[in-house]
Write a protein that holds these residues in place. Structure first.
Motif, short mmCIF file in Angstrom:
data_model
loop_
_atom_site.label_atom_id
_atom_site.label_comp_id
_atom_site.label_asym_id
_atom_site.label_seq_id
_atom_site.Cartn_x
_atom_site.Cartn_y
_atom_site.Cartn_z
N GLN A 268 10.22 102.50 -1.91
CA GLN A 268 9.46 103.85 -2.47
C GLN A 268 9.58 104.38 -1.53
OE1 GLN A 268 7.64 102.63 -5.55
NE2 GLN A 268 8.89 101.49 -7.43
N VAL A 269 8.61 103.55 -0.62
CA VAL A 269 8.13 104.52 0.43
C VAL A 269 9.75 104.93 1.60
CG1 VAL A 269 6.98 104.75 2.61
CG2 VAL A 269 5.68 103.59 0.01
N ASP A 270 9.58 103.87 1.77
CA ASP A 270 11.47 103.72 2.90
C ASP A 270 11.87 105.45 2.21
OD1 ASP A 270 10.04 102.17 4.46
OD2 ASP A 270 11.88 100.74 3.74
N LEU A 271 12.38 105.46 1.22
CA LEU A 271 13.60 106.14 0.56
C LEU A 271 12.65 107.68 0.40
CD1 LEU A 271 16.22 106.92 -0.62
CD2 LEU A 271 14.75 107.18 -2.69
N GLN A 274 12.63 109.33 4.09
CA GLN A 274 13.97 110.31 4.74
C GLN A 274 14.33 111.80 4.31
OE1 GLN A 274 17.19 107.77 3.29
NE2 GLN A 274 16.28 106.07 3.52
N SER A 275 13.11 111.95 2.62
CA SER A 275 13.42 113.76 2.87
C SER A 275 11.72 114.13 2.18
CB SER A 275 14.88 113.89 2.14
OG SER A 275 13.94 112.52 0.92
N HIS A 276 11.04 113.43 2.30
CA HIS A 276 10.14 114.32 2.39
C HIS A 276 8.55 114.10 3.23
CE1 HIS A 276 11.51 113.74 -1.65
NE2 HIS A 276 11.40 115.03 -1.29
N PRO A 277 7.54 114.63 3.81
CA PRO A 277 6.49 114.63 5.15
C PRO A 277 5.67 113.40 5.04
CG PRO A 277 6.57 116.85 4.01
CD PRO A 277 7.99 116.26 3.01
N SER A 278 6.05 112.68 5.56
CA SER A 278 5.24 110.78 5.22
C SER A 278 3.85 110.73 6.39
CB SER A 278 6.24 110.21 4.89
OG SER A 278 6.82 110.35 4.28
N PHE A 279 3.21 110.02 5.91
CA PHE A 279 2.30 109.94 6.80
C PHE A 279 1.89 108.50 7.23
CE2 PHE A 279 -1.95 108.85 8.73
CZ PHE A 279 -2.89 110.53 9.79
N LEU A 309 3.42 112.83 1.05
CA LEU A 309 2.89 110.67 0.81
C LEU A 309 1.67 110.44 2.43
CD1 LEU A 309 3.64 108.10 0.51
CD2 LEU A 309 5.52 107.97 1.30
N VAL A 310 0.76 110.06 1.94
CA VAL A 310 0.20 108.84 2.66
C VAL A 310 0.36 107.82 2.51
CG1 VAL A 310 -1.08 111.01 3.26
CG2 VAL A 310 -1.46 109.40 1.66
N TYR A 311 0.91 106.75 3.16
CA TYR A 311 0.85 105.49 2.91
C TYR A 311 0.01 104.20 3.91
CZ TYR A 311 4.72 105.50 6.32
OH TYR A 311 5.44 105.62 7.16
N SER A 312 -0.11 102.96 3.15
CA SER A 312 -0.61 102.31 4.06
C SER A 312 -0.02 100.77 4.20
CB SER A 312 -1.98 101.80 3.75
OG SER A 312 -2.48 101.10 2.83
N SER A 313 0.74 101.02 3.46
CA SER A 313 2.20 99.85 3.19
C SER A 313 2.66 99.65 4.26
CB SER A 313 3.06 100.57 2.06
OG SER A 313 2.70 101.36 1.56
N GLY A 314 2.15 98.09 4.65
CA GLY A 314 2.75 98.10 5.36
C GLY A 314 4.13 96.27 5.29
#
Ligand SMILES: Nc1ncnc2c1ncn2[C@@H]1O[C@H](COP(=O)(O)OP(=O)(O)O)[C@@H](O)[C@H]1O
Ligand SMILES: O=C(O)[C@@H](O)C(=O)COP(=O)(O)O
Length: 425
Positions: A268-271, A274-279, A309-314
């Motif tokens: 979900q983060v990867d998608l 692609q089209s939204h600001p993500s940190f 989106l802000v994410y720590s997902s690794g």
């Protein structure tokens, strides 16, 4: 209150709250509220199902037992005649607990035996056959859950895994007996000499049969699927009317916070990125004090209106390296704090729609938001994807939350959730 649920994490609680609230088809479900911890203030007398979210999945065993017993006493005091202990549909736990010790403590207090153990949730691909838990077409132990940061699931045999956690006897209820119907299933459970009975279920209809067989059972344990057939017992006996949860949420500024490293969340983060600001949150920077909630909030504010989106997902290997360097608990505690501080700061900036990915992460965020808004009861609204309802809290300026279990939701979940929750203002 008719049914009381003790859920071991927050996303799990909203998952089962959604199941109880929607019931089966047009007959509807129960008027359901979710509570962040054991309520201290009086709650509405209209609530038919009360779901208490604890943060006991990864707590020390003694703490998990103590919190669960406290929740049980409160639910019994509200008049609940059936208690459900909700754990994860992937049975998230370690060989030391906490599912076995909590279930034993609840069973002792309720003097229950032949207690069903059924994490199956077919709508999200979790099924049980011969006591083995499958995720989609692979065994649990071959799924991404084998790499879970806190509760790596390395054995799919639920009888054996539960057996590590309890001295009580564990039996098995095979699918052919469930397929014979509710009376046969009830007979199998009541004739079992074991305290716990791991039940097979591969389709919703098996869970509905189990639900009918569990009419009157003082203690039920399972994933949210085990609740599928429970509202019907109360509706058919005239104790509940059958209601359908309201749609929609609230309009306002929106943000997405992802602390889950599960496969579905990473997709979900990867998608989304692609089209939204993500940190991408640099976890060592957080651990060493170079990055804090003020940085995340600044990023979100800068991109407000475009679903930031802000994410720590690794990836599992990166997560392991970070855990080896800083310690599992220290990382979890620090990231929980980071996300909950961020959510509270967003409320101050009048954000009204917040999507959170990850069970532990959601627990931390929802607790902080509920405390800040002094709003212990969350209203359950329509379901976004299986197991993830919209939650509303706060009286004056309500806030909509979507708390997504790491592994739940379609790949476009973030955008879908925000649009179902309301519009940008
Ligand atoms: N990059 C990372 N490195 C190490 N641990 C992480 C990282 N990102 C998140 N975590 C931790 O992993 C755990 C994820 O659990 P959770 O939020 O319950 O997600 P899920 O629902 O996928 O299990 C949390 O304790 C979180 O703090
Ligand atoms: O049963 C489930 O799978 C969920 O309700 C749940 O508990 C998920 O937990 P997290 O994956 O930790 O969000």
């Amino acid at each position: 209150m008719l049914i009381g649920v003790i859920a071991d994490d927050f996303t799990g609680a909203s998952d089962i709250a959604s199941t109880l609230a929607k019931g089966i088809g047009a007959e509807g479900g129960l008027k359901t509220a979710q509570f962040s911890g054991v309520p201290t203030a009086p709650v509405s007398a209209e609530i038919e199902a009360g779901v208490i979210s604890l943060k006991s999945r990864s707590a020390p065993v003694e703490q998990a037992v103590e919190d669960s017993l406290r929740a049980l006493e409160w639910l019994l005091a509200q008049g609940c005649s059936q208690i459900v202990f909700k754990y994860c549909s992937t049975f998230d736990s370690t060989p030391k607990g906490n599912i076995g010790p909590v279930a034993d403590a609840l069973a002792d207090r309720l003097n229950a035996s032949g207690i069903v153990v059924c994490p199956a949730f077919p709508a999200t691909g979790r099924s049980i056959y011969q006591g083995y838990l499958f995720v989609g077409d692979v065994l649990l132990s071959e799924s991404g859950m084998r790499n879970h940061p806190l509760t790596p699931m390395t054995d799919a045999n639920i009888r054996r895994w539960l057996g590590h956690q309890t001295d009580s006897s564990v039996d098995h209820l095979p699918l052919p007996r469930i397929i014979k119907g509710a009376a046969e299933t009830h007979k199998a459970l009541s004739e079992s000499r074991a305290r716990f009975v791991v039940a097979d279920a591969i389709l919703d209809e098996h869970l509905v049969t189990l639900g009918a067989a569990l009419d009157g059972a003082p203690l039920v344990t399972g994933g949210s699927g085990i609740a599928l057939g429970l509202p019907r017992n109360f509706i058919r006996s005239g104790q509940a009317k059958g209601t359908v949860p309201a749609k929609g949420g609230v309009s306002g500024k929106a943000a997405i916070l992802a602390g889950s490293c599960s496969g579905a969340t990473r997709g979900q983060v990867d998608l989304h990125m692609q089209s939204h600001p993500s940190f991408a949150i640099d976890v060592p920077d957080v651990m060493e004090g170079r990055l804090g909630s003020q940085d995340l909030v600044a990023f979100i504010e800068k991109h407000s209106g475009n679903a930031p989106l802000v994410y720590s997902s690794g990836a599992p290997e990166d997560v392991r390296k970070i855990q080896d360097r800083f310690g599992v608990e220290a990382v979890a505690a620090r990231l929980d704090k980071l996300f909950s501080e961020t959510a509270c700061a967003l409320l101050d900036l009048d954000y009204r729609r917040i999507v959170v990915a990850g069970g532990e992460t959601s627990g931390a965020v929802a607790q902080a938001v509920a405390d800040k808004l002094k709003s212990p009861a969350l209203e359950i609204r329509a379901e976004i994807d299986p197991g993830v309802p919209i939650l509303m809290l706060g009286d004056d300026r309500p806030v909509a939350l979507a708390l997504k279990s790491g592994n739940f939701g379609s790949v476009d979940f973030f955008v879908k959730a925000l649009s179902m929750m309301g519009d940008e203002t």
